[in-house]
Design an enzyme around this catalytic site. Structure first.
Site, short mmCIF file in Angstrom:
data_model
loop_
_atom_site.label_atom_id
_atom_site.label_comp_id
_atom_site.label_asym_id
_atom_site.label_seq_id
_atom_site.Cartn_x
_atom_site.Cartn_y
_atom_site.Cartn_z
N PRO A 299 0.79 -1.36 0.09
CA PRO A 299 -0.13 -0.17 -0.10
C PRO A 299 0.84 1.26 -0.13
O PRO A 299 2.01 1.35 0.41
CB PRO A 299 -0.59 0.00 1.32
CG PRO A 299 0.24 -0.89 2.26
CD PRO A 299 1.00 -1.71 1.09
N HIS B 110 4.34 -4.28 3.18
CA HIS B 110 3.28 -4.59 3.92
C HIS B 110 3.43 -5.60 4.95
O HIS B 110 2.83 -5.84 6.18
CB HIS B 110 1.96 -4.91 3.39
CG HIS B 110 0.69 -4.32 3.88
ND1 HIS B 110 0.40 -4.06 5.54
CD2 HIS B 110 -0.61 -4.26 3.48
CE1 HIS B 110 -0.39 -3.59 5.74
NE2 HIS B 110 -1.22 -3.86 4.48
#
Length: 633
Positions: free
Chosen positions: A102, A328
């Site tokens: 992300p 992540h």
């Protein structure tokens, strides 16, 4: 090499947090059937129900696995942590950009020239070092839960992995390494990427940390050292953007040479990567900034000016497009938000600490990382570049700032903003496809030691009943019926949320039972071979709320080829949505989804307003002695 750190979750001023529970077997199996019943055909459900009943029968396979899982809980700090980490991240073979990593998109910066952008970068690096000091001294204020069950202390361990983690590619599974004892602060360095070249920037010289002016002068040297194209090495960073197996194979080729091994070792031990990007040539809309953060625009733009294995990559574009890309596996989005907000406040909040010329030391120039190439390696670089370009061409992103209302309006209705938005996402999907699908909403389990996340399955039976009442043209539902269904959907969503954050959801538990069966070398139980289970883990709608207090936003890609990624940030008077999908899949379109979402949010608002008006009218008429009116359509 040191393996993943295992600290006790005793943080300053907080008690030791409880261990994550193992839910009762029957509870999970009943909940599983409730979650899938309305998402599969009746015939398929009957088959699944029989399989689940057999699995959960007294003296059956389920009970034996549950017993082993309870034993594992007694022996470990967090029974699901390693299982979850491998299943969610390390075993996944897809490329990190778009599919896994992300990003936070920072507010658009206005730089007059490249020197201005380097000043911003120097300031950001100084802020990073300050934040790292707070982490190292365990001086960060302990987080507490917000929203449902607010005020509960949360595990802080993810913060300690921000600057100490590195994800090594593997042929079958990756390895997340965390330096338990970071190298002495005298050896701390960051890696600066500029024009696809990599440099070691030592942040300490002669036992003293560099000041902002010294950092700036080192960044200017790096900028100058990359100006001559003839002196540049091939863009080795592009390899980290590839599928994990492909990168692992390429890395094996690279490490045959000592020069490459030395350069890799410097990158793998750095605090973070700072990417100085050349101007993108794109209009800096929210959507374009999101795309550039996710994949750098491909090999022709800044896609090779990255090193995706490192957990934090700060991007500073000369055109003011800035943000952070996060690998992540070591931590969740909220940790990224907290760090990013600290940095933005640091950059804008305090006066620049530029030292006077007399206090600047004569520092050795930053060290350019050297690479040995070969025709074989050139071929690997070209293939990785082609695959990244395909990913870039495939990503369909749409950022919507919904301005009609925000969380204040939702709270006035005495409704939970998160539950409300989740139901609105179900309505949007139903408008697009005429059905609901397995949905993932991340729920933090940081109330427990080493807690990460479990899944809130938002496509509830109650949500289906509500979206049907809003869209069915054959049956006319009254407003009061629609409102009852909306409230039922919100209650179901909130109940599931509370179950998930208290360790009582089903996804981690079922994963644990599956992994125990593998460890016991049992034949895979039928429940996990069943088409319903397989389909229930393909999350066509992957969602998460990432709230911010500074003007920035988070986004990510879909997790399946025919899916949507939907990240949202509810503010007081607007809601920001980042919706992603893939162009190659004809079933999905981010623009179509965003249009349906916008419509649905307005329709739910109008329903709330009509019901409020009807209730007010009813109250007025009964006070006035008149006959109460029925609230109709």
């Amino acid at each position: 090499m040191p393996v993943l750190e295992r600290e006790t979750s005793r943080d300053r001023g907080s008690q030791v947090l409880p261990k994550v529970p193992v839910p009762p077997l029957k509870q999970t199996l009943d909940m599983y059937l409730r979650c899938v019943q309305h998402l599969v055909t009746e015939q398929q459900f009957m088959k699944t129900k029989a399989i689940v009943e057999k699995f959960g029968a007294p003296g059956g396979v389920g009970e034996a696995l549950q017993k082993k899982l309870l034993e594992r809980r007694d022996k470990t700090i967090n029974w699901v942590y390693d299982y979850w980490l491998e299943d969610m991240y390390l075993n996944n073979r897809l490329a990190l950009p778009v599919n896994s990593s992300p990003v936070m998109v920072f507010p658009k910066q206005t730089f007059r020239d490249h020197k201005d952008s380097l000043r911003f970068a120097a300031r950001l690096i100084k802020g990073l070092l300050e934040y790292k000091r707070l982490i190292d001294e365990r001086a960060l204020p302990a987080d507490v839960g917000r929203g449902q069950l607010a005020g509960t202390p949360l595990c802080m361990e993810q913060y300690y992995r921000l600057f100490t983690s590195y994800r090594y590619p593997g042929l079958k599974t990756d390895t997340l390494k965390v330096q338990v004892k970071a190298a002495s602060s005298a050896e701390e360095h960051i890696v600066v990427a500029c024009r696809s070249q990599f440099f070691v920037l030592d942040v300490v010289a002669c036992g003293k940390q560099l000041n902002e002016t010294e950092i700036l002068s080192q960044l200017e040297r790096i900028w100058k050292m990359t100006e001559n194209p003839k002196e540049r090495f091939p863009p080795f960073g592009i390899l980290t953007s590839d599928g994990r197996t492909e990168w692992a194979q390429a890395r094996d080729v690279l490490t045959k040479d000592q020069t490459n091994r030395d350069s890799l070792a410097q990158i793998e031990s750095c605090l973070c990567v700072v990417c100085l990007d050349e101007p993108s040539g794109l209009v800096p809309s929210d959507t374009n900034r999101a795309l550039l953060m996710l994949h750098g625009g491909g090999p022709e733009k800044s896609g090779s000016n990255r090193w995706y294995d490192k957990s934090m990559q700060f991007v500073i574009g000369m055109d003011g497009i800035c943000g952070v890309v996060c690998e992540h596996s070591p931590f969740e989005g909220i940790v990224l938000v907290q760090c990013s907000e600290y940095l933005m406040k640091y950059i804008t909040g305090s006066p620049s600490r530029m030292a006077s010329a007399s206090s600047i030391r004569e520092l050795p120039p930053p060290k350019r990382l050297l690479w040995k190439s070969s025709p074989h390696i050139q071929g690997l670089l070209a293939a990785s570049g082609d695959r990244l370009q395909r990913l870039v061409n495939n990503l369909d992103m749409d950022v919507l700032t919904f301005k009609a209302y925000g969380k204040e309006f939702i709270k006035k209705q005495r409704m939970s903003p998160d539950a409300f938005i989740q139901v609105a996402l179900q309505l949007a999907f139903f408008k697009c496809r005429g059905r609901l699908v397995p949905t993932y909403e991340s729920a933090s389990t940081r109330r427990f030691q080493q807690g990460r996340v479990d899944n809130i399955r938002s496509a509830t039976l109650q949500a289906l009943a509500f979206v049907k009442s809003m869209t069915d043209e054959r049956v006319t539902f009254t407003d009061s019926e629609k409102m009852k269904r909306l409230k039922d959907a919100l209650i179901a969503q909130t109940d599931y949320t509370i179950a998930a954050i208290t360790g009582m959801a089903i996804d981690n538990h079922l994963l644990g039972l599956l992994r125990i069966s593998k460890e016991l070398k049992m034949e895979k139980p039928d429940i996990f071979c069943d088409e319903t289970y397989v389909a229930s883990n393909r999350f066509i709608l992957s969602t998460s709320q990432v709230p911010t207090t500074v003007e920035m936003f988070c986004c990510y890609g879909p997790v399946v080829p025919n899916g949507y990624g939907a990240c949202y940030d509810p503010q007081s008077h607007h809601i920001l949505f980042c919706v992603s999908s893939f162009w190659e899949n004809t079933e999905t379109s981010s623009a179509v989804f965003v249009k349906a979402l916008n419509e649905g949010l307005l329709e739910i608002r109008d329903l709330c307003n009509r019901c409020s008006a009807a209730a007010t009218k009813l109250a007025d008429s009964s006070q006035g002695g008149g006959q109460p009116h029925k609230s109709g359509k």
